[in-house]
Design a protein around this motif. Structure first.
Motif, mmCIF file in Angstrom:
data_model
loop_
_atom_site.group_PDB
_atom_site.id
_atom_site.type_symbol
_atom_site.label_atom_id
_atom_site.label_comp_id
_atom_site.label_asym_id
_atom_site.label_seq_id
_atom_site.Cartn_x
_atom_site.Cartn_y
_atom_site.Cartn_z
ATOM 1 N N ALA A 40 0.833 -1.209 0.000
ATOM 2 C CA ALA A 40 0.000 0.000 0.000
ATOM 3 C C ALA A 40 0.862 1.251 0.000
ATOM 4 C CB ALA A 40 -0.928 -0.022 1.220
ATOM 5 N N ALA A 41 1.921 1.254 0.821
ATOM 6 C CA ALA A 41 2.811 2.417 0.865
ATOM 7 C C ALA A 41 3.486 2.642 -0.485
ATOM 8 C CB ALA A 41 3.865 2.215 1.960
ATOM 9 N N TRP A 42 3.909 1.560 -1.114
ATOM 10 C CA TRP A 42 4.541 1.667 -2.430
ATOM 11 C C TRP A 42 3.543 2.191 -3.463
ATOM 12 C CZ3 TRP A 42 3.681 -0.590 -7.223
ATOM 13 C CH2 TRP A 42 4.707 -0.438 -8.176
ATOM 14 N N GLY A 43 2.333 1.615 -3.471
ATOM 15 C CA GLY A 43 1.341 2.027 -4.465
ATOM 16 C C GLY A 43 0.897 3.457 -4.290
ATOM 17 N N LEU A 44 0.633 3.885 -3.066
ATOM 18 C CA LEU A 44 0.184 5.257 -2.827
ATOM 19 C C LEU A 44 1.284 6.261 -3.131
ATOM 20 C CD1 LEU A 44 -1.827 4.693 0.484
ATOM 21 C CD2 LEU A 44 -2.760 5.207 -1.789
ATOM 22 N N SER A 45 2.523 5.892 -2.837
ATOM 23 C CA SER A 45 3.635 6.801 -3.149
ATOM 24 C C SER A 45 3.806 6.955 -4.662
ATOM 25 C CB SER A 45 4.932 6.270 -2.528
ATOM 26 O OG SER A 45 4.845 6.236 -1.122
ATOM 27 N N VAL A 46 3.631 5.848 -5.393
ATOM 28 C CA VAL A 46 3.711 5.934 -6.861
ATOM 29 C C VAL A 46 2.588 6.813 -7.389
ATOM 30 C CG1 VAL A 46 3.473 4.608 -8.996
ATOM 31 C CG2 VAL A 46 4.913 3.739 -7.141
ATOM 32 N N THR A 47 1.378 6.629 -6.865
ATOM 33 C CA THR A 47 0.230 7.424 -7.313
ATOM 34 C C THR A 47 0.441 8.909 -7.048
ATOM 35 O OG1 THR A 47 -1.252 5.563 -6.855
ATOM 36 C CG2 THR A 47 -2.253 7.747 -7.047
ATOM 37 N N ALA A 48 1.018 9.225 -5.882
ATOM 38 C CA ALA A 48 1.254 10.626 -5.531
ATOM 39 C C ALA A 48 2.546 11.164 -6.111
ATOM 40 C CB ALA A 48 1.269 10.772 -4.012
ATOM 41 N N ASP A 49 3.294 10.322 -6.839
ATOM 42 C CA ASP A 49 4.581 10.703 -7.432
ATOM 43 C C ASP A 49 5.550 11.197 -6.354
ATOM 44 O OD1 ASP A 49 6.384 10.912 -9.492
ATOM 45 O OD2 ASP A 49 5.839 12.990 -9.986
ATOM 46 N N LYS A 50 5.545 10.521 -5.195
ATOM 47 C CA LYS A 50 6.431 10.900 -4.098
ATOM 48 C C LYS A 50 7.171 9.662 -3.574
ATOM 49 C CE LYS A 50 3.902 14.979 -2.495
ATOM 50 N NZ LYS A 50 3.257 15.637 -1.335
ATOM 51 N N LEU A 51 7.579 8.819 -4.501
ATOM 52 C CA LEU A 51 8.268 7.589 -4.122
ATOM 53 C C LEU A 51 9.731 7.892 -3.815
ATOM 54 C CD1 LEU A 51 7.676 4.523 -3.877
ATOM 55 C CD2 LEU A 51 8.578 4.274 -6.184
ATOM 56 N N SER A 52 10.116 7.706 -2.540
ATOM 57 C CA SER A 52 11.509 7.956 -2.151
ATOM 58 C C SER A 52 12.381 6.794 -2.604
ATOM 59 C CB SER A 52 11.607 8.122 -0.637
ATOM 60 O OG SER A 52 11.303 6.909 0.019
ATOM 61 N N LEU A 53 13.692 7.017 -2.578
ATOM 62 C CA LEU A 53 14.606 5.953 -2.991
ATOM 63 C C LEU A 53 14.500 4.701 -2.118
ATOM 64 C CD1 LEU A 53 17.804 7.960 -3.992
ATOM 65 C CD2 LEU A 53 16.215 6.747 -5.502
ATOM 66 N N PRO A 54 14.439 4.833 -0.784
ATOM 67 C CA PRO A 54 14.262 3.618 0.034
ATOM 68 C C PRO A 54 12.975 2.872 -0.304
ATOM 69 C CG PRO A 54 15.018 5.425 1.401
ATOM 70 C CD PRO A 54 14.672 6.020 0.075
ATOM 71 N N ASP A 55 11.872 3.648 -0.486
ATOM 72 C CA ASP A 55 10.601 3.005 -0.815
ATOM 73 C C ASP A 55 10.664 2.337 -2.186
ATOM 74 O OD1 ASP A 55 9.738 3.944 1.565
ATOM 75 O OD2 ASP A 55 8.345 5.434 0.768
ATOM 76 N N LYS A 56 11.332 2.961 -3.102
ATOM 77 C CA LYS A 56 11.411 2.442 -4.465
ATOM 78 C C LYS A 56 12.122 1.090 -4.515
ATOM 79 C CE LYS A 56 13.170 3.647 -9.067
ATOM 80 N NZ LYS A 56 13.857 4.690 -9.866
ATOM 81 N N TYR A 57 13.195 0.957 -3.771
ATOM 82 C CA TYR A 57 14.022 -0.240 -3.886
ATOM 83 C C TYR A 57 13.771 -1.293 -2.781
ATOM 84 C CZ TYR A 57 16.689 2.251 -7.421
ATOM 85 O OH TYR A 57 17.072 2.937 -8.564
ATOM 86 N N LEU A 58 13.090 -0.894 -1.694
ATOM 87 C CA LEU A 58 12.982 -1.814 -0.560
ATOM 88 C C LEU A 58 11.562 -2.315 -0.271
ATOM 89 C CD1 LEU A 58 15.439 -0.167 2.005
ATOM 90 C CD2 LEU A 58 15.843 -2.138 0.521
ATOM 91 N N LEU A 59 10.540 -1.542 -0.576
ATOM 92 C CA LEU A 59 9.195 -1.934 -0.164
ATOM 93 C C LEU A 59 8.725 -3.217 -0.841
ATOM 94 C CD1 LEU A 59 7.253 1.442 0.160
ATOM 95 C CD2 LEU A 59 8.017 -0.101 1.978
ATOM 96 N N LEU A 60 8.941 -3.344 -2.125
ATOM 97 C CA LEU A 60 8.506 -4.569 -2.813
ATOM 98 C C LEU A 60 9.276 -5.807 -2.339
ATOM 99 C CD1 LEU A 60 7.839 -3.315 -6.462
ATOM 100 C CD2 LEU A 60 6.197 -3.827 -4.654
ATOM 101 N N PRO A 61 10.614 -5.742 -2.197
ATOM 102 C CA PRO A 61 11.316 -6.914 -1.626
ATOM 103 C C PRO A 61 10.851 -7.264 -0.213
ATOM 104 C CG PRO A 61 12.872 -5.480 -2.737
ATOM 105 C CD PRO A 61 11.571 -4.736 -2.696
ATOM 106 N N ILE A 62 10.526 -6.241 0.604
ATOM 107 C CA ILE A 62 10.045 -6.512 1.962
ATOM 108 C C ILE A 62 8.701 -7.231 1.917
ATOM 109 C CG2 ILE A 62 9.093 -5.382 4.017
ATOM 110 C CD1 ILE A 62 11.358 -3.366 3.834
ATOM 111 N N ALA A 63 7.790 -6.743 1.059
ATOM 112 C CA ALA A 63 6.487 -7.399 0.934
ATOM 113 C C ALA A 63 6.649 -8.843 0.476
ATOM 114 C CB ALA A 63 5.612 -6.619 -0.046
ATOM 115 N N THR A 64 7.520 -9.065 -0.505
ATOM 116 C CA THR A 64 7.778 -10.428 -0.987
ATOM 117 C C THR A 64 8.383 -11.297 0.112
ATOM 118 O OG1 THR A 64 8.167 -9.565 -3.216
ATOM 119 C CG2 THR A 64 8.960 -11.790 -2.741
ATOM 120 N N GLY A 65 9.314 -10.724 0.873
ATOM 121 C CA GLY A 65 9.937 -11.465 1.969
ATOM 122 C C GLY A 65 8.939 -11.849 3.045
#
Length: 372
Positions: A40-65
């Motif tokens: 949700a954090a990744w998707g909402l940040s993408v929608t708001a065009d405010k995706l930080s570098l940590p969120d961009k590279y870490l949120l999806l691997p964390i969700a998968t993990g």
């Protein structure tokens, strides 16, 4: 030397640690919830065009993990602590990287910190609830140290420093040290309470469950038997002629006999059974999921284990009485039948097992007096 534990001929359902079961149930909810939060954090940040570098590279691997850990825990519930060590490590990496990014690129631009960094102290709380005290402390200290190091390096790399950003960094550091200190204090108090609880429910001489604690177990088992219509048995064991042991060999030998008898009895019980010192030389065994025939086999094994060799040079035997749960029973009624059966075992010559169903077949004058 205690006899080696041999295979038991009677089988029952083993009772799991309720706290560990609770941890597994909570984890099976928290892990997918954490994955959903990361997505949700990744998707909402993408929608708001405010995706930080940590969120961009870490949120999806964390969700998968988290989802992978969910599947692994479902298949291997005994690995709960390892699963949470990995899960907390994933969260810690995200928080530490976010802390560095915040200090280096964002803190000088505004007052306060990002929502992601606000979750930093939550890792302490999760660690102390899901890991043991030492693991939680080591993990938390390492996590805090790396976090402060990353934040400090980030501040040094920041384009500018001002009083507001320095104050925010200082308050963040002090508040997290305070959180961790308080959590450690509560963990210490919880350990102290656990020790006091153990002392209040443990017999000092034999280190067995004492009468007070066994009474609670009996009440709980009776409630379970009534609710699910499941059998359980009580075996009351009394050391024969124990007064003569004390009078002849002294109380130090008598104490050693009690300890050795407790040890031998424990060697021949299952993990689901409970053993308590019920009185001076009396021991009570609670055997869940056990019918009268299984309880008889258990009692005979205990009788053989005690009588197979002397204890401190003293031949020791037991008299055992066995009672099983009946529909509508009470703990007092079961104990009374087990006590009566044990009394009949003594009257019948000692060193034997008597079942409650044999009580009607044996008549003993009411005035009969027996030695312990």
């Amino acid at each position: 030397m205690l006899p080696q534990r041999s295979p038991d001929p009677y089988t029952t359902i083993e009772v799991a640690d309720p706290l560990e079961t609770l941890r597994v149930r909570i984890s099976l909810w928290l892990l997918p919830l954490g994955a959903l939060a990361a997505l949700a954090a990744w998707g909402l940040s993408v929608t708001a065009d405010k995706l930080s570098l940590p969120d961009k590279y870490l949120l999806l691997p964390i969700a998968t993990g988290f989802l992978a850990l969910e599947v692994y825990l479902w298949r291997n519930p005994q690995s709960i602590r390892w699963v949470w060590q990995v899960a907390l490590s994933l969260i810690a990496v995200y928080e530490i990287v976010s802390l560095y990014y915040e200090a280096a690129y964002k803190l000088h631009q505004r007052d306060g910190i990002t929502p992601a960094v606000l979750w930093f102290p939550m890792v302490f709380l999760m660690a102390f609830n899901l890991l043991n005290r030492r693991q939680a402390l080591r993990f938390s200290l390492t996590y805090l140290g790396l976090g402060l190091l990353a934040g400090g390096i980030g501040l040094l790399a920041s384009p500018s420093l001002n009083a507001t950003s320095i104050n925010t960094a200082l308050q963040f550091t002090l508040s997290n040290i305070a959180y961790l200190s308080l959590l450690y204090m509560f963990a210490f108090l919880r350990r102290h309470y656990a020790q006091m609880h153990q002392l209040a429910h443990t017999d000092a001489l034999t280190n067995l469950t004492n009468r007070r604690a066994m009474q609670l177990k009996l009440d709980n088992e009776l409630e379970r038997a009534r609710r699910y219509n499941r059998p359980f048995a009580l075996v009351l064991a009394d050391i024969d002629h124990f007064k003569k042991v004390n009078d002849t060999y002294g109380h130090s030998v008598g104490d050693q006999v009690l300890r050795e008898v407790a040890g031998r009895l424990a060697q021949h019980l299952r993990d689901s059974d409970s053993l308590a010192r019920w009185g001076g030389e009396e021991f009570l065994i609670l055997a869940p999921e056990t019918d009268l025939h299984q309880a008889q086999l258990l009692a005979r094994r205990l009788l053989e284990a005690i009588g197979e060799s002397p204890i401190s040079g003293v031949p020791v035997t037991l008299s055992l009485g066995v009672a099983c749960y009946r529909q509508g029973d009470t703990v007092a009624a079961m104990l009374s039948r087990a006590d009566e059966a044990m009394y009949r075992a003594k009257a019948g010559g000692r060193n034997q097992v008597v079942l409650e169903e044999q009580l009607e077949d044996v008549i003993i004058p009411a005035h009969t007096t027996l030695e312990p």
